[in-house]
Design an enzyme around this catalytic site. Structure first.
Site, mmCIF file in Angstrom:
data_model
loop_
_atom_site.group_PDB
_atom_site.id
_atom_site.type_symbol
_atom_site.label_atom_id
_atom_site.label_comp_id
_atom_site.label_asym_id
_atom_site.label_seq_id
_atom_site.Cartn_x
_atom_site.Cartn_y
_atom_site.Cartn_z
ATOM 1 N N GLY A 33 39.409 36.438 42.909
ATOM 2 C CA GLY A 33 40.531 35.889 42.151
ATOM 3 C C GLY A 33 41.811 35.934 42.937
ATOM 4 N N GLY A 36 49.798 35.078 41.612
ATOM 5 C CA GLY A 36 50.900 34.329 42.192
ATOM 6 C C GLY A 36 51.094 34.568 43.684
ATOM 7 N N VAL A 40 42.515 39.012 45.075
ATOM 8 C CA VAL A 40 41.712 40.134 44.581
ATOM 9 C C VAL A 40 40.297 39.985 45.125
ATOM 10 C CG1 VAL A 40 40.882 41.382 42.553
ATOM 11 C CG2 VAL A 40 43.120 40.263 42.485
ATOM 12 N N GLU A 106 39.808 49.731 38.985
ATOM 13 C CA GLU A 106 38.561 49.608 38.246
ATOM 14 C C GLU A 106 38.137 48.132 38.232
ATOM 15 O OE1 GLU A 106 37.252 50.694 33.656
ATOM 16 O OE2 GLU A 106 39.360 50.795 34.229
ATOM 17 N N TYR A 107 36.877 47.890 38.549
ATOM 18 C CA TYR A 107 36.336 46.526 38.527
ATOM 19 C C TYR A 107 35.852 46.213 37.124
ATOM 20 C CZ TYR A 107 33.344 42.527 39.454
ATOM 21 O OH TYR A 107 32.766 41.286 39.429
ATOM 22 N N ASP A 150 53.243 38.796 31.879
ATOM 23 C CA ASP A 150 52.263 37.723 32.055
ATOM 24 C C ASP A 150 51.014 37.985 31.211
ATOM 25 O OD1 ASP A 150 51.327 35.314 33.045
ATOM 26 O OD2 ASP A 150 50.522 36.182 34.889
ATOM 27 N N ASN A 155 44.353 37.357 31.644
ATOM 28 C CA ASN A 155 44.711 38.715 32.060
ATOM 29 C C ASN A 155 44.195 39.786 31.101
ATOM 30 O OD1 ASN A 155 45.931 37.885 34.398
ATOM 31 N ND2 ASN A 155 47.973 37.808 33.517
#
Length: 158
Positions: A33, A36, A40, A106-107, A150, A155
């Site tokens: 991912g 802005g 990630v 943490e994933y 945001d 999110n």
């Protein structure tokens, strides 16, 4: 993602392991991912015979890395560390500024609220539980003087 499980809210939020990491352990990952100004990645680290998935956030490099970018990442890590430990806020495992700024967290592997297909809805009890969890997390952050800026379905991670 039609459902987040049985339709009932979970009875227990899984505990998060504590990890001390080095940049070498998290340097090579699969892109999952971008925001802005950051990317990630997903990496897997080995601890005690277990494979632990970790999400790593790094600034998107466009030429030379400037001091402001490094300072922003360190400041984000400091703020995040203050919020850490709340069951509805993604846990921050570790962070560093060398050789590049990075945050290891943490994933979350069950998608996002944005993944609910158009025209479909979560079962009522799940929707209410998600709403309550988001409100609790935001309230916790506000108690520390932190505003997310945001909050959107993409999110809200599961």
């Amino acid at each position: 993602m039609h459902s987040l499980g049985s339709g009932d809210p979970p009875t227990k939020i899984p505990d998060v392991v504590s990890l001390d990491l080095s940049y070498d352990e998290i340097a090579d990952g699969e892109a999952i991912g971008q925001g802005g100004n950051a990317d990630v990645f997903r990496v897997t680290v080995q601890r005690g015979g277990r494979e632990i998935p970790v999400a790593v956030k790094q600034p998107r490099l466009q030429g030379t890395l400037d001091t402001d970018t490094v300072e922003r990442f360190v400041q984000e890590a400091d703020v995040w560390a203050e919020l850490d430990g709340h069951e509805h806020i993604v846990s921050l495992y570790d962070w560093g500024a060398e050789p590049l700024p990075w945050l290891a967290m943490e994933y979350m592997d069950r998608g996002t609220l944005a993944d609910v297909p158009d025209g479909e809805r979560l079962p009522l009890e799940q929707a209410l539980w998600v709403g309550v969890c988001v409100c609790r997390a935001v309230h916790h952050a506000h108690r520390f003087g932190v505003a997310h800026h945001d909050i959107k379905p993409a999110n809200v991670l599961f």
